[in-house]
Write a protein that holds these residues in place. Structure first.
Motif, PDB file in Angstrom:
ATOM      1  N   MET A   1      34.572  45.869  36.137  1.00 57.82           N
ATOM      2  CA  MET A   1      35.840  46.101  36.821  1.00 57.82           C
ATOM      3  C   MET A   1      36.662  44.820  36.914  1.00 57.82           C
ATOM      4  N   GLN A   2      36.000  43.693  37.147  1.00 59.95           N
ATOM      5  CA  GLN A   2      36.707  42.416  37.196  1.00 59.95           C
ATOM      6  C   GLN A   2      37.273  42.061  35.826  1.00 59.95           C
ATOM      7  N   ALA A   3      36.470  42.304  34.784  1.00 56.56           N
ATOM      8  CA  ALA A   3      36.931  42.041  33.427  1.00 56.56           C
ATOM      9  C   ALA A   3      38.114  42.944  33.080  1.00 56.56           C
ATOM     10  N   LYS A   4      38.058  44.198  33.544  1.00 55.53           N
ATOM     11  CA  LYS A   4      39.144  45.136  33.287  1.00 55.53           C
ATOM     12  C   LYS A   4      40.441  44.648  33.912  1.00 55.53           C
ATOM     13  N   GLU A   5      40.377  44.194  35.171  1.00 60.89           N
ATOM     14  CA  GLU A   5      41.574  43.691  35.844  1.00 60.89           C
ATOM     15  C   GLU A   5      42.126  42.463  35.124  1.00 60.89           C
ATOM     16  N   LYS A   6      41.225  41.584  34.663  1.00 62.55           N
ATOM     17  CA  LYS A   6      41.649  40.385  33.949  1.00 62.55           C
ATOM     18  C   LYS A   6      42.374  40.760  32.655  1.00 62.55           C
TER      19      LYS A   6
ATOM     20  N   LYS B   1      32.760  43.309  25.476  1.00 65.06           N
ATOM     21  CA  LYS B   1      32.822  41.993  24.828  1.00 65.06           C
ATOM     22  C   LYS B   1      33.127  40.909  25.840  1.00 65.06           C
ATOM     23  N   GLU B   2      34.009  41.215  26.797  1.00 64.64           N
ATOM     24  CA  GLU B   2      34.410  40.232  27.802  1.00 64.64           C
ATOM     25  C   GLU B   2      33.231  39.800  28.678  1.00 64.64           C
ATOM     26  N   ILE B   3      32.335  40.734  29.015  1.00 64.12           N
ATOM     27  CA  ILE B   3      31.214  40.393  29.905  1.00 64.12           C
ATOM     28  C   ILE B   3      29.904  40.198  29.144  1.00 64.12           C
ATOM     29  N   GLY B   4      29.962  40.325  27.806  1.00 70.54           N
ATOM     30  CA  GLY B   4      28.779  40.095  26.994  1.00 70.54           C
ATOM     31  C   GLY B   4      27.701  41.143  27.158  1.00 70.54           C
ATOM     32  N   ALA B   5      28.125  42.411  27.244  1.00 67.72           N
ATOM     33  CA  ALA B   5      27.169  43.512  27.424  1.00 67.72           C
ATOM     34  C   ALA B   5      27.351  44.549  26.330  1.00 67.72           C
TER      35      ALA B   5
END
Length: 258
Positions: free
Chosen positions: A126-131, A147-151
């Motif tokens: 959710m934090q990555a989505k907002e970013k 990709k943003e959170i490496g998962a």
């Protein structure tokens, strides 16, 4: 409960004013220059937008005051992160932000317990989505979030589904001058006229397909499910899903090119 006729958090909602597009642009410009008074006026002038988003949460037994305050936090985040250089309306950007803030609040207080690892990954997603929304002014894909959170993409989907209630992309979440505003409209905001026209043509073509074909395309391309998952979901074989999917895509192509 009619939110536009009651007092919420000490505010008489019937007295809330709406800002014109020109006034909104002017206040946004002043806000970006550090004008705190303009920022406050911008927040106040968009409180009806918050109320409109809250309409879909009526009947859940939640405090209207609490939801309103949480929604305002989403509105403030949208105002502070809004990119005035892009040709996007504030409301277009703010609605998903407000909705996300409210859903996050409800998620934190949901009675069903979710494992710590899933919850942690969901928070990161959710934090990555907002970013990504702040950077690109549009909804990111699951692949971009992963990709943003490496998962892994599959792990992100499971994590998000474990903490969020499903939302129909065709559900109206805001109405401006009688025109319904759907979550589907917020997936991407194209400024290219040809692209926008193509999207309208595709949407119109999809609506002409059979109910089963529409559901298959929705599960495959909106929810990102595999053909095997779709087959289990609707009770047919993977081969049938593949055939119906290809047939639906060909039908859409023919209708657009006709």
């Amino acid at each position: 409960m009619q939110y536009n006729k009651v007092e919420i958090s000490g505010i008489n909602t019937s007295e809330l004013k709406l800002l014109s597009d020109e006034e909104t642009k002017r206040l946004l410009s002043r806000t970006k220059q550090g004008d705190k008074a303009a920022r406050e006026k911008l927040i106040t002038g968009n409180l009806r937008l918050v109320l409109s988003v809250l309409q879909r949460f009526i009947g859940r037994g939640e405090s209207a005051d609490d939801l309103f305050q949480v929604g305002v936090i989403g509105l403030i985040k949208a105002i502070d992160n809004f990119n005035t250089d892009l040709n996007v309306k504030l409301s277009t950007y703010a609605v998903p932000m407000i909705l996300g803030e409210v859903k996050r609040y409800l998620r934190d207080y949901r009675p069903v317990k979710v494992s710590r690892s899933l919850r942690d990954m969901a928070y990161k997603a959710m934090q990555a989505k907002e970013k990504l929304i702040a950077e690109n002014q549009c909804e990111p894909t699951v692949e971009q979030i992963a990709k943003e959170i490496g998962a892994k993409r599959e792990d992100v989907i499971i994590a998000l589904e474990s903490v969020c209630d499903p939302v129909s992309l065709y559900e109206p979440i805001y109405s401006d001058s009688g025109d319904a505003f759907y979550l589907l409209d917020q997936i991407d905001d194209k400024t290219d006229n040809d692209m926008a026209l193509n999207e309208l043509l595709v949407k119109d073509a999809v609506e002409k397909l059979g109910e089963r074909e529409q559901r298959i395309l929705f599960l495959r391309y909106i929810q990102g499910k595999t053909q095997v998952e779709v087959a289990k979901k609707i009770g047919i074989s993977q081969a049938q899903v593949s055939r119906l999917e290809k047939g639906a895509i060909n039908d859409i192509r023919r209708m657009i090119e006709a």
